[in-house]
Write an enzyme that holds these catalytic residues in place. Structure first.
Site, PDB file in Angstrom:
ATOM      1  N   SER A 120       0.814  -1.217   0.000  1.00 16.76           N
ATOM      2  CA  SER A 120       0.000   0.000   0.000  1.00 16.76           C
ATOM      3  C   SER A 120       0.843   1.261   0.000  1.00 16.76           C
ATOM      4  O   SER A 120       0.364   2.317  -0.433  1.00 16.76           O
ATOM      5  CB  SER A 120      -0.968   0.001   1.191  1.00 16.76           C
ATOM      6  OG  SER A 120      -0.290  -0.272   2.393  1.00 16.76           O
ATOM      7  N   HIS A 135       1.391   5.101   4.609  1.00 20.06           N
ATOM      8  CA  HIS A 135       0.434   5.473   3.569  1.00 20.06           C
ATOM      9  C   HIS A 135       0.638   6.918   3.109  1.00 20.06           C
ATOM     10  O   HIS A 135       0.678   7.200   1.909  1.00 20.06           O
ATOM     11  CB  HIS A 135      -0.988   5.291   4.080  1.00 20.06           C
ATOM     12  CG  HIS A 135      -1.402   3.853   4.170  1.00 20.06           C
ATOM     13  ND1 HIS A 135      -2.681   3.465   4.503  1.00 20.06           N
ATOM     14  CD2 HIS A 135      -0.710   2.705   3.963  1.00 20.06           C
ATOM     15  CE1 HIS A 135      -2.756   2.142   4.505  1.00 20.06           C
ATOM     16  NE2 HIS A 135      -1.571   1.663   4.187  1.00 20.06           N
TER      17      HIS A 135
END
Length: 302
Positions: free
Chosen positions: A206, A252
């Site tokens: 991610s 992230h």
């Protein structure tokens, strides 16, 4: 009764075949099987080959090769993630795939593979061994972007590679797309290293896929295309990041920032020397990320 020998021209590539056709460029006789349609008349294979040498291969709007249409880079990324998950299952058992906890039991457990490759600052393992990036295990800043905690984790990330990644690879070409993906993943992992607790491990593609989401927005704006459909995806991912427990917020957001920077330096340079400008821009982004890594390492060791 004697017959006079035939004086009809023969194909220069097949002397046994008579022909009335000739190459419009070199005027050599060619048979039906050798002729290649041209704008006017026909050409022989050698003339076509010679003419193609002076034709530049088609490039994308950002200088990438058309081979990006085939999606080889995305396929390679998915294959590497799958290999790491397979290794986790081999060394960690079936629960490495699903049922290990988190997200209502959908994630896999930690395994020797995830412990080896995840981002970890500087910490002792239960057996007393010291590990972490600051201990010299710098490879973790790369391997962590290919390691996922279970099949669901990997499928969520690889679905973005298969959709957004394929679109970006078509636009940028495989080499520029790989540069974008690796810079985003590396930047996200470094952000996790810098801002997370030194004994907190994290991994997942991610960090890189968040960079893909923002890159589509940057690329579409550069092409004057509508980026609206991607905005809800970005907002949803940000809500997910801040609302779900045990998510690497730093990873992230770091991937998002690094991906945006890499996409900008790939999208906005113009000719001439566009490739050089793009390369220098990516190098500058990497230098900034590496500087943050060195600063964090110095802090942990002193």
């Amino acid at each position: 009764m004697n017959e006079a020998p035939s004086t009809a021209p023969v194909c220069y590539r097949h002397p046994s075949r008579e022909t009335q056709l000739a190459c419009t460029r070199c005027e050599r006789p060619i048979c039906v099987k050798c002729r290649i349609d041209a704008a006017v008349g026909f050409q022989c294979p050698e003339c076509v080959k010679q003419g193609n040498k002076g034709v530049r291969s088609a490039r994308t709007a950002f200088g990438g090769g058309r081979v990006g249409q085939l999606g080889y880079a995305c396929q390679a990324i998915i294959a590497i993630n799958l290999l790491f998950l397979t290794a986790s299952a081999i060394f960690g058992g079936p629960r490495a795939i699903v049922g290990g906890g988190g997200w209502f039991g959908l994630l896999g457990i930690s395994t020797p593979v995830t412990e080896w490759g995840e981002v970890l600052g500087y910490a002792y393992y239960p057996n007393g061994e010291l590990h972490g990036v600051a201990h010299g295990e710098w490879y973790r800043l790369i391997t962590a972007m290919f390691i996922n905690y279970g099949a669901v984790h990997m499928l969520l990330n690889m679905s973005l590679v298969a959709t957004l990644g394929r679109y970006l690879e078509r636009q940028l070409g495989p080499l520029r797309f790989l540069a974008l993906y690796l810079i985003a993943g590396f930047g996200g992992n470094v952000a996790a290293y810098v801002f997370q607790a030194q004994n907190q491990g994290s991994a997942g593609a991610s960090t890189a896929t968040y960079g893909l989401v923002i890159a589509v927005i940057v690329i579409n704006r550069r092409l004057s295309l509508d980026a609206g459909p991607v905005i809800p995806l970005l907002v949803t991912n940000l809500i997910f990041t801040f609302s779900v427990p045990n998510i690497s917020v730093a990873g992230h957001l770091g991937g998002l920032a690094a991906g945006a920077a890499a996409a900008a330096v790939l999208a906005y340079p113009k000719l001439p020397r566009r490739g050089l400008k793009q390369g220098l821009g990516c190098a500058l982004v990497l230098v900034i990320i590496l500087a943050a890594t060195v600063a964090r390492t110095y802090y942990l060791l002193n």
